[in-house]
Design a protein around this motif. Structure first.
Motif, mmCIF file in Angstrom:
data_model
loop_
_atom_site.group_PDB
_atom_site.id
_atom_site.type_symbol
_atom_site.label_atom_id
_atom_site.label_comp_id
_atom_site.label_asym_id
_atom_site.label_seq_id
_atom_site.Cartn_x
_atom_site.Cartn_y
_atom_site.Cartn_z
ATOM 1 N N LEU A 270 88.356 94.986 -48.528
ATOM 2 C CA LEU A 270 88.928 95.756 -47.424
ATOM 3 C C LEU A 270 90.455 95.809 -47.439
ATOM 4 C CD1 LEU A 270 86.753 94.274 -44.519
ATOM 5 C CD2 LEU A 270 86.242 96.272 -45.920
ATOM 6 N N ARG A 271 91.100 95.177 -48.395
ATOM 7 C CA ARG A 271 92.558 95.093 -48.387
ATOM 8 C C ARG A 271 93.203 96.459 -48.613
ATOM 9 N NH1 ARG A 271 94.283 91.630 -52.910
ATOM 10 N NH2 ARG A 271 92.423 92.537 -53.897
ATOM 11 N N PRO A 272 94.496 96.600 -48.292
ATOM 12 C CA PRO A 272 95.206 97.865 -48.543
ATOM 13 C C PRO A 272 95.085 98.290 -50.003
ATOM 14 C CG PRO A 272 96.538 96.452 -47.160
ATOM 15 C CD PRO A 272 95.357 95.620 -47.587
ATOM 16 N N ARG A 273 95.054 99.574 -50.226
ATOM 17 C CA ARG A 273 94.730 100.105 -51.552
ATOM 18 C C ARG A 273 95.718 99.680 -52.642
ATOM 19 N NH1 ARG A 273 95.417 104.641 -48.125
ATOM 20 N NH2 ARG A 273 97.249 105.961 -48.491
ATOM 21 N N ARG A 274 96.978 99.520 -52.290
ATOM 22 C CA ARG A 274 97.943 99.101 -53.318
ATOM 23 C C ARG A 274 97.758 97.628 -53.672
ATOM 24 N NH1 ARG A 274 103.202 102.387 -54.385
ATOM 25 N NH2 ARG A 274 102.518 104.486 -53.759
ATOM 26 N N ALA A 275 97.392 96.813 -52.704
ATOM 27 C CA ALA A 275 97.109 95.405 -53.000
ATOM 28 C C ALA A 275 95.889 95.294 -53.900
ATOM 29 C CB ALA A 275 96.899 94.636 -51.703
ATOM 30 N N PHE A 276 94.882 96.121 -53.631
ATOM 31 C CA PHE A 276 93.681 96.112 -54.473
ATOM 32 C C PHE A 276 94.033 96.531 -55.893
ATOM 33 C CE2 PHE A 276 89.955 98.031 -56.427
ATOM 34 C CZ PHE A 276 88.951 97.116 -56.133
ATOM 35 N N ALA A 277 94.825 97.601 -56.036
ATOM 36 C CA ALA A 277 95.195 98.083 -57.371
ATOM 37 C C ALA A 277 95.962 97.022 -58.143
ATOM 38 C CB ALA A 277 96.026 99.355 -57.248
ATOM 39 N N GLU A 278 96.817 96.281 -57.452
ATOM 40 C CA GLU A 278 97.638 95.267 -58.119
ATOM 41 C C GLU A 278 96.799 94.134 -58.684
ATOM 42 O OE1 GLU A 278 101.299 92.169 -57.057
ATOM 43 O OE2 GLU A 278 100.735 93.756 -55.632
ATOM 44 N N SER A 279 95.757 93.729 -57.946
ATOM 45 C CA SER A 279 94.881 92.674 -58.445
ATOM 46 C C SER A 279 93.639 92.580 -57.574
ATOM 47 C CB SER A 279 95.605 91.327 -58.458
ATOM 48 O OG SER A 279 94.774 90.313 -59.018
ATOM 49 N N HIS A 280 92.478 92.532 -58.197
ATOM 50 C CA HIS A 280 91.225 92.390 -57.452
ATOM 51 C C HIS A 280 90.181 91.731 -58.346
ATOM 52 C CE1 HIS A 280 91.128 96.393 -59.415
ATOM 53 N NE2 HIS A 280 89.861 96.088 -59.663
ATOM 54 N N LEU A 281 89.157 91.228 -57.707
ATOM 55 C CA LEU A 281 88.035 90.623 -58.412
ATOM 56 C C LEU A 281 87.291 91.718 -59.170
ATOM 57 C CD1 LEU A 281 86.117 88.244 -58.961
ATOM 58 C CD2 LEU A 281 85.062 88.694 -56.740
ATOM 59 N N ALA A 282 87.187 91.567 -60.467
ATOM 60 C CA ALA A 282 86.539 92.588 -61.292
ATOM 61 C C ALA A 282 85.126 92.866 -60.796
ATOM 62 C CB ALA A 282 86.515 92.145 -62.752
ATOM 63 N N GLY A 283 84.793 94.167 -60.701
ATOM 64 C CA GLY A 283 83.458 94.566 -60.261
ATOM 65 C C GLY A 283 83.354 94.859 -58.782
ATOM 66 N N THR A 284 84.426 94.577 -58.028
ATOM 67 C CA THR A 284 84.406 94.898 -56.599
ATOM 68 C C THR A 284 84.839 96.344 -56.383
ATOM 69 O OG1 THR A 284 86.646 94.021 -56.325
ATOM 70 C CG2 THR A 284 84.818 92.522 -55.887
ATOM 71 N N ILE A 285 84.578 96.834 -55.182
ATOM 72 C CA ILE A 285 84.910 98.209 -54.813
ATOM 73 C C ILE A 285 85.947 98.153 -53.701
ATOM 74 C CG2 ILE A 285 83.989 100.369 -53.850
ATOM 75 C CD1 ILE A 285 81.223 99.341 -55.016
ATOM 76 N N GLY A 286 87.033 98.877 -53.858
ATOM 77 C CA GLY A 286 88.092 98.872 -52.861
ATOM 78 C C GLY A 286 87.941 100.010 -51.877
ATOM 79 N N ILE A 287 87.650 99.684 -50.635
ATOM 80 C CA ILE A 287 87.629 100.679 -49.556
ATOM 81 C C ILE A 287 88.486 100.106 -48.434
ATOM 82 C CG2 ILE A 287 86.251 102.108 -48.012
ATOM 83 C CD1 ILE A 287 83.871 101.732 -49.816
ATOM 84 N N GLU A 288 89.704 100.555 -48.383
ATOM 85 C CA GLU A 288 90.680 100.036 -47.420
ATOM 86 C C GLU A 288 90.174 100.186 -45.988
ATOM 87 O OE1 GLU A 288 95.323 100.997 -46.118
ATOM 88 O OE2 GLU A 288 94.487 101.836 -47.966
ATOM 89 N N LEU A 289 90.300 99.119 -45.204
ATOM 90 C CA LEU A 289 89.864 99.182 -43.818
ATOM 91 C C LEU A 289 90.776 100.118 -43.043
ATOM 92 C CD1 LEU A 289 87.913 98.108 -41.678
ATOM 93 C CD2 LEU A 289 89.557 96.285 -41.216
ATOM 94 N N SER A 290 90.184 101.167 -42.493
ATOM 95 C CA SER A 290 90.906 102.182 -41.736
ATOM 96 C C SER A 290 89.887 102.922 -40.895
ATOM 97 C CB SER A 290 91.606 103.175 -42.692
ATOM 98 O OG SER A 290 90.634 104.016 -43.300
ATOM 99 N N ASP A 291 90.331 103.956 -40.204
ATOM 100 C CA ASP A 291 89.396 104.764 -39.420
ATOM 101 C C ASP A 291 88.400 105.505 -40.313
ATOM 102 O OD1 ASP A 291 90.476 103.948 -37.040
ATOM 103 O OD2 ASP A 291 91.732 105.727 -36.767
ATOM 104 N N SER A 292 88.683 105.605 -41.600
ATOM 105 C CA SER A 292 87.777 106.292 -42.531
ATOM 106 C C SER A 292 86.811 105.352 -43.237
ATOM 107 C CB SER A 292 88.601 107.043 -43.583
ATOM 108 O OG SER A 292 89.425 108.020 -43.003
ATOM 109 N N PHE A 293 86.936 104.064 -42.999
ATOM 110 C CA PHE A 293 86.186 103.080 -43.773
ATOM 111 C C PHE A 293 84.680 103.313 -43.743
ATOM 112 C CE2 PHE A 293 83.746 99.086 -43.473
ATOM 113 C CZ PHE A 293 83.827 98.679 -44.793
ATOM 114 N N SER A 294 84.084 103.324 -42.541
ATOM 115 C CA SER A 294 82.619 103.415 -42.467
ATOM 116 C C SER A 294 82.115 104.754 -42.970
ATOM 117 C CB SER A 294 82.138 103.173 -41.037
ATOM 118 O OG SER A 294 82.672 104.132 -40.140
#
Length: 448
Positions: A270-294
């Motif tokens: 759920l982290r901000p998209r730039r934080a996810f791009a910088e580093s994330h657990l391989a195999g996870t999906i980045g969907i930034e928590l926002s009004d568009s999340f669900s």
């Protein structure tokens, strides 16, 4: 008469608490009914009636839960095949709620059995609760039941809105459920509305169209894709849904996270998209928590797939859980919080680059993937770009160009989701985190 609006920005919808100082009517309640109960408590009123304008296709209703908690009379269209006890109402029925006179109007179009409710007190200016019929400047979309009924329902929508407008004075206040970013809304008007019927006569597409056939053609031409999870909402609401469980999901340790990723489950960061791009657990999906999340998680995830949530803060897990409950994803399979170093201390990490349209312009013949909707692409796109809308991406991965791919949308949000899905599939990705209004900065021609 007093109207308290309960907005659900994540779905672009509104619920209403309408009261006379003593008793209240709730219209189109969302599933997390605590907001309505709190509003009634603050106003010092008792909820005696709950009314649905239609069987909702974009969220799970809280009407049945609210009825059970308060003992309120639950108003629903008599023609709907509901599987729970309710008070059936039809066109022309009148229900008295304290000093408020509630008249039922059949306004088919958004759905075949759609109702609107005209509320008056002692001859004062009416309020009309229009659900997915008359919206601000436009109307609810008419293709949710199925393509075979879209044209018929679009004709009905035109007639319903015009008949409703013809029967009410200009000082009527209009209270729609949809139309605030909801995919249940159709083509938008370029004119503003102040929420009165008087301005709707000049702003609303259905009220200023040259004729019925012109309106039908215009509305149908403007319909684009809607979230896949909508297919499950109507059946859930017809069956009746139990109260939501908001207890915290089970904590998942790094070893179990790795197992879930290996099994192909959705582990969502759920982290901000730039934080996810910088580093994330391989195999996870980045969907930034926002009004568009669900909206986008519900649109993309295979229905019934276990979902595990990752976040820096516990409050983000709680907010995501609340959003998901509204669309029928009741219990996350688990959660981990506290940041990447805590939930994946020794795990494989992945990352990808982030750029802007100006940065794209510094490259020699980059490969570009546009993940916006079909209508957005038709309105203008970068020359030479490949177009695969986000909601089609998982079914069209083999159409994504080989090599290094630069991904963009209108603002960067959808492109970030697409980038995470492509990264998960082992592709080399660069996220264009920028507004498409600056696409000319790339130096590439824009095709209209």
């Amino acid at each position: 008469m007093h109207v308290i609006t309960i907005e659900t920005a994540s779905l672009g919808d509104r619920s209403y608490l309408v009261h006379d100082g003593a008793v209240a009517l709730v219209v189109d309640p969302q599933r997390d009914v605590d907001r309505l109960l709190d509003a009634a408590d603050r106003a010092g009123v008792v909820i005696t009636h709950v009314a649905e304008t239609h069987v909702h296709n974009d969220y799970v209703s809280g009407g049945l839960t609210l009825m059970r908690l308060t003992g309120a009379t639950y108003l629903h269209a008599a023609a709907e095949p509901l599987r729970f006890d309710h008070h059936e109402v039809s066109d022309g029925d009148v229900v008295q709620v304290g000093s408020m006179r509630v008249e039922v109007r059949h306004t088919p179009g958004h759905t075949p059995h759609h109702l609107s409710y005209v509320v008056t007190v002692d001859g004062n200016s009416p309020a009309v609760f229009t659900g997915g019929s008359m919206l601000y400047g436009t109307v609810g979309r008419t293709d949710l039941i199925g393509p075979e009924s879209t044209k018929e329902l679009t004709h009905a929508q035109y007639r319903s809105v015009n008949a409703l407008a013809a029967s009410l004075p200009d000082d009527t206040t209009v209270y729609p459920t949809h139309g605030f970013g909801s995919f249940c809304a159709s083509a938008a008007s370029e004119l503003e509305s102040d929420g009165t019927l008087g301005t709707e006569r000049t702003a609303n597409l259905a009220l200023r169209a040259a004729d019925e056939d012109t309106f039908v053609d215009q509305l149908i031409a403007g319909l684009d894709a809607f979230p896949k999870y909508y297919a499950h909402m109507g059946p859930l609401n017809i069956a009746g849904v139990a109260a939501a469980d908001f207890s915290p999901p089970a904590e998942v340790d790094p070893v179990e996270l790795a197992r879930r990723i290996h099994r192909g489950e959705w582990v969502v960061d759920l982290r901000p998209r730039r934080a996810f791009a910088e580093s994330h657990l391989a195999g996870t999906i980045g969907i930034e928590l926002s009004d568009s999340f669900s909206t986008y998680l519900g649109w993309l995830v295979p229905w019934g797939m276990p979902v595990t949530l990752l976040a820096d803060r516990h409050d983000d897990i709680t907010e995501a859980q609340q959003q998901l409950v509204r669309i029928g994803i009741d219990r996350p399979a688990g959660a981990a919080e506290g940041g990447l170093d805590r939930w994946a201390p020794d795990a494989d990490r992945s990352s990808y680059e982030v750029t802007t349209f100006a940065g794209l312009g510094q490259l020699d013949e980059p490969t570009v993937l546009d993940v916006r909707q079909h209508g957005e692409f038709a309105d203008g796109h970068l020359a030479g770009s490949t177009h695969i809308p986000l909601h089609e991406l998982l079914d069209r991965l083999d159409e994504v160009p080989t090599g290094r791919v630069h991904v963009h949308c209108q603002s960067g949000y959808r492109a970030s989701v697409a980038s995470s899905l492509l990264d998960r599939a082992g592709r080399e990705i660069v996220l264009i985190d920028d507004d498409f209004g600056r696409a000319a900065d790339s130096g590439r021609p824009i095709i209209v």
